[in-house]
Scaffold this active site. Sequence first.
Site, PDB file in Angstrom:
ATOM      1  N   HIS A  15     -11.150  18.122   8.963  1.00  0.00           N
ATOM      2  CA  HIS A  15     -11.456  16.575   9.949  1.00  0.00           C
ATOM      3  C   HIS A  15      -9.849  16.506   9.924  1.00  0.00           C
ATOM      4  CE1 HIS A  15     -15.971  15.162   9.801  1.00  0.00           C
ATOM      5  NE2 HIS A  15     -15.942  16.485   8.843  1.00  0.00           N
ATOM      6  N   ASP A 115     -12.460   8.088  10.801  1.00  0.00           N
ATOM      7  CA  ASP A 115     -13.665   9.154  11.114  1.00  0.00           C
ATOM      8  C   ASP A 115     -14.865   8.853  10.349  1.00  0.00           C
ATOM      9  OD1 ASP A 115     -13.697  12.912  10.649  1.00  0.00           O
ATOM     10  OD2 ASP A 115     -15.161  11.629   9.111  1.00  0.00           O
TER      11      ASP A 115
END
Length: 229
Positions: A15, A115
């Site tokens: 990520h 995120d």
Amino acid sequence: MAFELVFIPSPGIGHLRSTVELAKQLVNSNDLLSITIIIIPHSSGKDAGSDSIASLFTAARDRLRYITISVAEKQTGDSLPAQFYIKNQIPQVREAVAKLLDGSPSSRLAGFVVDMFCTSMVDLANEFGVPSYMVYTSNATFLGITLHLQSMLDEEKYDVSELDDSVSELEFPCLTRPYPVKCLPYIFASKQWLPFFLDQARNFRKMKEGECVPDCGGAGIGGGDKEVL
């Protein structure tokens, strides 16, 4: 006046890497923009080392930097969804952002970019009085299935974790043909995990229309006053 964006990726190098690449594109396209990425260490302590993280920023401009916070707790026992662990780090992130603003009086905080597992940070963005945006790092099909299953439960009281053998396929608007129930990811059939992902989908619906990154094409999410990148 310079503008500052705060990026909050989910713990984990996968990520983080895609977040850094997106941030590089943004700062390279706007000379008035600076980005600070707040790194939340993984609860297991098995994150990439500081050298590996620093290497992601070696080719970046001075207007792209990162801060690694100290986590509030170490997770023990059975693992829980990342969003619960991340929510516990809000006080540390709040402190990091406050210090960032104190150290950059000439910059204006323009927003948070969070995120897909960090939507709890939207409340923190609201505290600072700035808009929030979301980066969805999975694919559009998974997003479409998640949103539809959440809609089925909330609007039709249809719980896929309780399906019996008489149901072999499900229709999803994001797919061109029926999807075999036996091929659904385990999390959608699990009484433990399904509520977490459906609650996440409810948070996604607060975001404005946008697109997924890095490779899943456009995927709109309607409603609210937030955005998806």
